[in-house]
Scaffold this active site. Structure first.
Site, PDB file in Angstrom:
ATOM      1  N   LYS A 187     -15.904  39.075   1.381  1.00  0.00           N
ATOM      2  CA  LYS A 187     -15.829  38.717  -0.044  1.00  0.00           C
ATOM      3  C   LYS A 187     -14.508  38.016  -0.324  1.00  0.00           C
ATOM      4  O   LYS A 187     -13.439  38.523   0.006  1.00  0.00           O
ATOM      5  CB  LYS A 187     -15.937  39.970  -0.917  1.00  0.00           C
ATOM      6  CG  LYS A 187     -15.954  39.652  -2.414  1.00  0.00           C
ATOM      7  CD  LYS A 187     -16.184  40.891  -3.244  1.00  0.00           C
ATOM      8  CE  LYS A 187     -14.922  41.638  -3.556  1.00  0.00           C
ATOM      9  NZ  LYS A 187     -14.003  40.960  -4.477  1.00  0.00           N
TER      10      LYS A 187
ATOM     11  N   ASP B   7     -16.586  35.931  -5.158  1.00  0.00           N
ATOM     12  CA  ASP B   7     -16.594  36.857  -6.307  1.00  0.00           C
ATOM     13  C   ASP B   7     -15.617  36.367  -7.375  1.00  0.00           C
ATOM     14  O   ASP B   7     -14.513  36.868  -7.508  1.00  0.00           O
ATOM     15  CB  ASP B   7     -16.182  38.243  -5.768  1.00  0.00           C
ATOM     16  CG  ASP B   7     -16.038  39.306  -6.837  1.00  0.00           C
ATOM     17  OD1 ASP B   7     -16.711  39.204  -7.876  1.00  0.00           O
ATOM     18  OD2 ASP B   7     -15.251  40.248  -6.610  1.00  0.00           O
TER      19      ASP B   7
ATOM     20  N   LYS C 221     -16.645  36.021 -10.688  1.00  0.00           N
ATOM     21  CA  LYS C 221     -17.043  36.680 -11.946  1.00  0.00           C
ATOM     22  C   LYS C 221     -16.988  35.742 -13.149  1.00  0.00           C
ATOM     23  O   LYS C 221     -16.235  35.960 -14.106  1.00  0.00           O
ATOM     24  CB  LYS C 221     -16.137  37.883 -12.214  1.00  0.00           C
ATOM     25  CG  LYS C 221     -16.138  38.945 -11.126  1.00  0.00           C
ATOM     26  CD  LYS C 221     -15.295  40.148 -11.549  1.00  0.00           C
ATOM     27  CE  LYS C 221     -15.364  41.308 -10.601  1.00  0.00           C
ATOM     28  NZ  LYS C 221     -14.780  41.101  -9.293  1.00  0.00           N
TER      29      LYS C 221
ATOM     30  N   HIS D  20     -17.560  33.992 -16.624  1.00  0.00           N
ATOM     31  CA  HIS D  20     -17.909  34.536 -17.942  1.00  0.00           C
ATOM     32  C   HIS D  20     -17.444  33.527 -18.989  1.00  0.00           C
ATOM     33  O   HIS D  20     -16.269  33.449 -19.320  1.00  0.00           O
ATOM     34  CB  HIS D  20     -17.194  35.885 -18.133  1.00  0.00           C
ATOM     35  CG  HIS D  20     -17.634  36.639 -19.354  1.00  0.00           C
ATOM     36  ND1 HIS D  20     -17.194  37.909 -19.634  1.00  0.00           N
ATOM     37  CD2 HIS D  20     -18.484  36.314 -20.353  1.00  0.00           C
ATOM     38  CE1 HIS D  20     -17.749  38.329 -20.766  1.00  0.00           C
ATOM     39  NE2 HIS D  20     -18.532  37.378 -21.219  1.00  0.00           N
ATOM     40  N   ASP D  21     -18.385  32.722 -19.509  1.00  0.00           N
ATOM     41  CA  ASP D  21     -18.039  31.695 -20.495  1.00  0.00           C
ATOM     42  C   ASP D  21     -19.336  31.312 -21.202  1.00  0.00           C
ATOM     43  O   ASP D  21     -20.366  31.964 -20.996  1.00  0.00           O
ATOM     44  CB  ASP D  21     -17.383  30.499 -19.776  1.00  0.00           C
ATOM     45  CG  ASP D  21     -16.418  29.728 -20.690  1.00  0.00           C
ATOM     46  OD1 ASP D  21     -16.767  29.491 -21.857  1.00  0.00           O
ATOM     47  OD2 ASP D  21     -15.328  29.358 -20.223  1.00  0.00           O
TER      48      ASP D  21
ATOM     49  N   ASN E 155     -23.323  26.622 -20.935  1.00  0.00           N
ATOM     50  CA  ASN E 155     -23.175  25.306 -20.321  1.00  0.00           C
ATOM     51  C   ASN E 155     -22.020  25.276 -19.315  1.00  0.00           C
ATOM     52  O   ASN E 155     -22.125  24.700 -18.221  1.00  0.00           O
ATOM     53  CB  ASN E 155     -22.941  24.271 -21.435  1.00  0.00           C
ATOM     54  CG  ASN E 155     -22.974  22.864 -20.911  1.00  0.00           C
ATOM     55  OD1 ASN E 155     -23.963  22.464 -20.296  1.00  0.00           O
ATOM     56  ND2 ASN E 155     -21.896  22.127 -21.117  1.00  0.00           N
ATOM     57  N   THR E 156     -20.930  25.930 -19.669  1.00  0.00           N
ATOM     58  CA  THR E 156     -19.751  25.937 -18.805  1.00  0.00           C
ATOM     59  C   THR E 156     -19.997  26.739 -17.526  1.00  0.00           C
ATOM     60  O   THR E 156     -19.616  26.318 -16.428  1.00  0.00           O
ATOM     61  CB  THR E 156     -18.544  26.523 -19.582  1.00  0.00           C
ATOM     62  OG1 THR E 156     -18.376  25.748 -20.771  1.00  0.00           O
ATOM     63  CG2 THR E 156     -17.276  26.490 -18.772  1.00  0.00           C
TER      64      THR E 156
ATOM     65  N   THR F  63     -16.533  48.913 -11.691  1.00  0.00           N
ATOM     66  CA  THR F  63     -16.485  50.259 -11.086  1.00  0.00           C
ATOM     67  C   THR F  63     -15.167  50.981 -11.355  1.00  0.00           C
ATOM     68  O   THR F  63     -15.035  52.164 -11.085  1.00  0.00           O
ATOM     69  CB  THR F  63     -16.715  50.157  -9.569  1.00  0.00           C
ATOM     70  OG1 THR F  63     -15.918  49.077  -9.064  1.00  0.00           O
ATOM     71  CG2 THR F  63     -18.144  49.902  -9.249  1.00  0.00           C
TER      72      THR F  63
ATOM     73  N   ARG G  27     -15.767  54.694  -1.181  1.00  0.00           N
ATOM     74  CA  ARG G  27     -14.642  55.396  -0.573  1.00  0.00           C
ATOM     75  C   ARG G  27     -15.162  56.410   0.446  1.00  0.00           C
ATOM     76  O   ARG G  27     -15.855  57.366   0.068  1.00  0.00           O
ATOM     77  CB  ARG G  27     -13.805  56.129  -1.646  1.00  0.00           C
ATOM     78  CG  ARG G  27     -13.032  55.180  -2.568  1.00  0.00           C
ATOM     79  CD  ARG G  27     -11.950  54.434  -1.797  1.00  0.00           C
ATOM     80  NE  ARG G  27     -11.172  53.519  -2.606  1.00  0.00           N
ATOM     81  CZ  ARG G  27     -11.440  52.219  -2.776  1.00  0.00           C
ATOM     82  NH1 ARG G  27     -12.495  51.680  -2.196  1.00  0.00           N
ATOM     83  NH2 ARG G  27     -10.641  51.456  -3.484  1.00  0.00           N
TER      84      ARG G  27
ATOM     85  N   GLN H  89     -10.142  52.705  -8.500  1.00  0.00           N
ATOM     86  CA  GLN H  89     -11.584  52.827  -8.730  1.00  0.00           C
ATOM     87  C   GLN H  89     -11.905  54.144  -9.422  1.00  0.00           C
ATOM     88  O   GLN H  89     -11.105  55.088  -9.361  1.00  0.00           O
ATOM     89  CB  GLN H  89     -12.336  52.749  -7.390  1.00  0.00           C
ATOM     90  CG  GLN H  89     -12.190  51.413  -6.680  1.00  0.00           C
ATOM     91  CD  GLN H  89     -13.022  50.305  -7.332  1.00  0.00           C
ATOM     92  OE1 GLN H  89     -13.537  50.446  -8.441  1.00  0.00           O
ATOM     93  NE2 GLN H  89     -13.136  49.180  -6.650  1.00  0.00           N
TER      94      GLN H  89
ATOM     95  N   ARG I 228      -9.779  48.084   0.288  1.00  0.00           N
ATOM     96  CA  ARG I 228      -8.620  48.844   0.760  1.00  0.00           C
ATOM     97  C   ARG I 228      -8.904  49.890   1.835  1.00  0.00           C
ATOM     98  O   ARG I 228      -8.062  50.046   2.739  1.00  0.00           O
ATOM     99  CB  ARG I 228      -7.875  49.440  -0.449  1.00  0.00           C
ATOM    100  CG  ARG I 228      -7.094  48.380  -1.192  1.00  0.00           C
ATOM    101  CD  ARG I 228      -6.725  48.787  -2.594  1.00  0.00           C
ATOM    102  NE  ARG I 228      -7.899  48.826  -3.458  1.00  0.00           N
ATOM    103  CZ  ARG I 228      -7.856  49.021  -4.768  1.00  0.00           C
ATOM    104  NH1 ARG I 228      -6.698  49.212  -5.360  1.00  0.00           N
ATOM    105  NH2 ARG I 228      -8.966  49.018  -5.490  1.00  0.00           N
TER     106      ARG I 228
END
Ligand code: C5P
Length: 234
Positions: A33, A60, A62, A64-65, A68-69, A124, A182, A191, A212
Site C-alpha cells: 500500500k 491509498d 482517500k 474526497h471532493d 467531478n473533481t 479504524t 494487530r 488504531q 507498523r
C-alpha cells in the site's frame, strides 16, 4: 508462503526505506500500500518501481471532493497502474457513482484493466468516544458499505470488527479491506477498532492492511512470516 491477502503499508517518506523493506520481505509479500506520506514525498515513481518488482499496489489517497473533481482525479491516477484506488464514502452516493462510472468508461476506452475502486467507511483509528455521528459506528459503516455497493464500487475499507456485518449485508463478492490489524501482544499505536489477522479473515476480510507491526518490527521479515503463518490457518 506468499499470500496476496496481506497488503503491507509502506508508510515511509524516503524511497530507500521502501526499497530496503521490499527487498527484505522478498517473495513473501506481493501486495503493498502506497499512502499519502510516501506518495506526497516520493511521487509516482514508487509505483513504477513496485510494478517493476512484480508487486501489486493499493494506492491509498482517500479522495474526497465534489463528484467531478474526484472522477477526474481518479482517471489521472489510473494512469499510474495501481490495482486498487479509493475514495471516502462520506463524499456521498453521487461522488462514488460518478467515480466508478468514470473509471469503467476510461479503462474501456484505454483498453486497460479497471483498477478496483473501494470506499473508506469510518477510519479504524476512531473510537466510539470520539465519534460524533448520529448512528453507532458499526451502523454507519454498514450504511456506507451498502451505499458504496449501490454506487457500483468494488468494496470498502473498514475495521476488522465490522467485517462480519458488512459481509452479511453486502454479500460474498464485495471486497472488504481491513487495516487496524494487530497480532496478539503487539502495540496498538493510534488504531482503535482492531483485531488479529486470523480474526479479521474469519470475519470475512479479503485483504489485511498491515503497517507498523511489520515495518517497525525489529525483524520485519520474521514479523511478516509469523503473520502469514497465522493467515495460512484460516
Ligand atoms: O501501521 P498500521 O498497521 O496502523 O497502518 C495501517 C495503514 O492503513 C495506514 O497506512 C493507514 O493510513 C491505513 N488506513 C487505516 N484506516 C483506514 C484506512 C487506511 O489505518 N480506515
Amino acid at each position: 508462503m506468499a499470500d496476496e491477502r496481506l497488503i503491507v503499508a509502506l508508510d515511509f517518506h524516503k524511497f530507500d526505506e521502501v526499497k530496503n523493506l521490499v527487498n527484505d520481505l522478498g517473495d513473501s509479500v506481493i501486495f503493498y500500500k502506497v499512502g499519502m506520506e510516501l506518495f506526497y514525498s516520493v511521487g509516482a515513481g514508487v509505483i513504477d518501481w513496485l510494478k517493476s518488482q512484480n508487486k501489486k499496489v493499493f494506492l491509498d489517497l482517500k479522495l474526497h471532493d465534489i463528484p467531478n473533481t474526484v472522477a477526474g482525479g481518479l482517471c489521472s491516477l489510473m494512469n499510474l497502474g495501481a490495482d486498487i484506488l479509493n475514495v471516502h464514502a462520506a463524499g456521498g452516493f453521487t461522488m462514488m457513482k460518478n467515480a466508478a462510472e468514470a473509471l469503467r468508461e476510461e479503462s474501456a476506452k484505454r483498453g486497460i484493466v479497471k483498477p478496483k475502486l473501494i470506499a473508506i467507511t469510518v477510519l479504524t483509528s476512531i473510537n466510539q468516544a470520539e465519534w460524533c455521528g448520529a448512528l453507532k459506528i458499526s451502523e454507519q459503516v454498514v450504511q456506507f458499505a451498502k451505499l458504496a455497493q449501490d454506487a457500483g464500487l468494488d468494496g470498502v475499507v473498514a475495521s476488522p470488527q465490522e467485517a462480519k456485518l458488512i459481509r452479511e449485508n453486502c454479500g460474498e463478492n464485495f471486497l472488504i479491506v481491513t487495516p487496524g490489524i494487530r497480532p496478539a501482544g503487539s502495540d496498538i499505536n493510534d488504531q482503535s477498532r482492531i483485531s488479529t489477522p486470523a480474526a479479521a479473515l474469519k470475519n470475512g476480510a479479503n485483504y489485511l492492511v498491515i503497517g507498523r507491526p511489520i515495518r517497525a518490527a525489529e525483524n520485519p521479515k520474521l514479523a511478516a512470516e509469523k503473520i502469514l503463518a497465522e493467515m495460512s490457518e484460516v
